[in-house]
Design an enzyme around this catalytic site. Structure first.
Site, PDB file in Angstrom:
ATOM      1  N   CYS A 322       0.825  -1.208   0.000  1.00 15.72           N
ATOM      2  CA  CYS A 322       0.000   0.000   0.000  1.00 15.72           C
ATOM      3  C   CYS A 322       0.860   1.259   0.000  1.00 15.72           C
ATOM      4  CB  CYS A 322      -0.961   0.002   1.192  1.00 15.72           C
ATOM      5  SG  CYS A 322      -0.138  -0.056   2.797  1.00 15.72           S
ATOM      6  N   GLU A 356      -2.456   0.619  -4.670  1.00 20.43           N
ATOM      7  CA  GLU A 356      -1.993  -0.693  -4.228  1.00 20.43           C
ATOM      8  C   GLU A 356      -1.131  -1.260  -5.351  1.00 20.43           C
ATOM      9  OE1 GLU A 356      -3.069  -2.928  -1.373  1.00 20.43           O
ATOM     10  OE2 GLU A 356      -3.436  -0.954  -0.508  1.00 20.43           O
TER      11      GLU A 356
END
Length: 366
Positions: A322, A356
């Site tokens: 992330c 992501e």
């Protein structure tokens, strides 16, 4: 996020901008072509949080601009949120507005919804919640029979019916079921989550043997990937997530997955031989585990040095990130032993700078 940031007509441009930024950041690494997975441009978030603003007799949802955090932005509808959240927003305010015990000192409402039509609504208060509130929210629940309600005030959580929803994700035509608990981590963009799971299955399609997973959460990846491997041992520090993972493993009929509650640093220390194996890892059969793949999905801080050294010992690494900056640092640390063979960007958070990233690494030929 401001509600006016959601501009569907600009979706493709913001996606291209993100792709360019990620490519620029990773330019010093040897990477294959980036695979890009786009989100729905609207109604992609299955959860949302709103402040409640009291203005005389008026009551409305508010969001804020980080550059001006004191000025509320009235938010009657929110294009990023699921259609169900948008449907519930005005109905909930109408139901609360004329009930003093529900309205008084209500300062925030959190929505958690699913692709199958479930909703959990959390009402947060700057006052104690008592029996009178409980009776009123029971009536509210009767008016919203498909919803579950939670009340929160300082040091108190009052659950009406239950504090979770059951989500169903469809991955390569197969349905997987997940308990998602209020106030615990789950990916907000269900459509992108399905694409991430399909990608993870694709990059591991030639895998065999066992899987070691760290930061497993509620079993989001563990459960679909279990069919690829003989055994899966997954670790997670959050007690709530571990309990959800164990339930999700059972309801999906997986018999080869074990979850251990343990911090990644402790797992790495034990498996690197720096400390004696704790009883929980011994009971999970880690001594007999022969992982051909390790899956890591760390928080924004990335992997610590001990975990990098641990995963370096395993032939294939599936890394879900992330934070591309800490991902880059970890990839640089692994570059002497492993090479990236698949590389993907998932637009989990449209109209923000967050992305992501998924990479799949294999050990270099000696």
């Amino acid at each position: 996020m401001r509600p006016d940031q959601i501009q569907p007509e600009m979706y493709e441009k913001q996606l291209q901008d993100k792709q360019a930024e990620l490519a620029k950041l990773m330019a010093t690494l040897s990477l294959p072509e980036m695979e890009v997975f786009a989100s729905q441009p609207t109604h992609y978030r299955m959860r949302a949080e709103f402040r409640i603003w009291h203005d005389g007799d008026d009551l409305y949802y508010a969001m804020f601009d980080s550059a001006d955090p004191r000025t509320p932005i009235r938010t009657d509808q929110f294009l990023a949120a699921s259609r169900l959240i948008n449907e519930l927003m005005p109905k909930l305010l109408d139901a609360v507005r004329d009930v003093p015990v529900l309205r008084y000192k209500l300062f925030q409402v959190d929505f958690l919804t699913t692709t199958t039509g479930e909703a959990l609504i959390s009402l947060l208060y700057h006052k104690p919640i008592d029996a009178e509130w409980n009776a009123a929210v029971q009536q509210l629940n009767n008016a919203f029979p498909a919803c579950h309600f939670i009340g929160r005030s300082r040091k108190k959580k009052q659950i009406i019916t239950r504090d979770f929803v059951m989500e169903t994700l469809t991955v390569n035509g197969q349905k997987f079921h997940y308990q998602q608990v209020e106030n615990s981590f789950t990916q907000p963009n269900a459509g992108i989550s399905e694409k991430m799971l399909e990608w993870a299955l694709d990059v591991t399609k030639e895998a065999s043997g066992d899987l070691l997973e760290m930061y497993c959460g509620n079993g989001n990846f563990s459960i679909p990937l279990a069919r690829r491997f003989d055994r899966v041992v997954a670790t997670e520090i959050s007690k709530v997530s571990v309990n959800s993972a164990q339930l999700n493993i059972a309801i999906n009929g997986m018999h080869n997955v074990q979850v251990v509650k343990m911090a990644s640093e402790d797992v790495s220390a034990a498996l690197n031989g720096d400390v004696e194996l704790p009883k929980s890892l011994v009971q999970a059969g880690v001594s007999e585990l022969t992982p051909s793949v390790v899956l890591v999905d760390p928080p924004r801080a990335g992997l610590d040095d001990a975990t990098v050294e641990l995963i370096r010992k395993i032939d294939s690494i599936l890394y879900i990130s992330c934070n591309p900056e800490t991902l880059k640092a970890n990839l640089e640390a692994l570059s002497n032993t492993h090479e990236v063979v698949r590389y993907a960007m998932f637009d989990q958070f449209p109209y923000t700078h967050h992305v992501e990233t998924g990479v799949f690494l294999r050990r270099k030929a000696s």
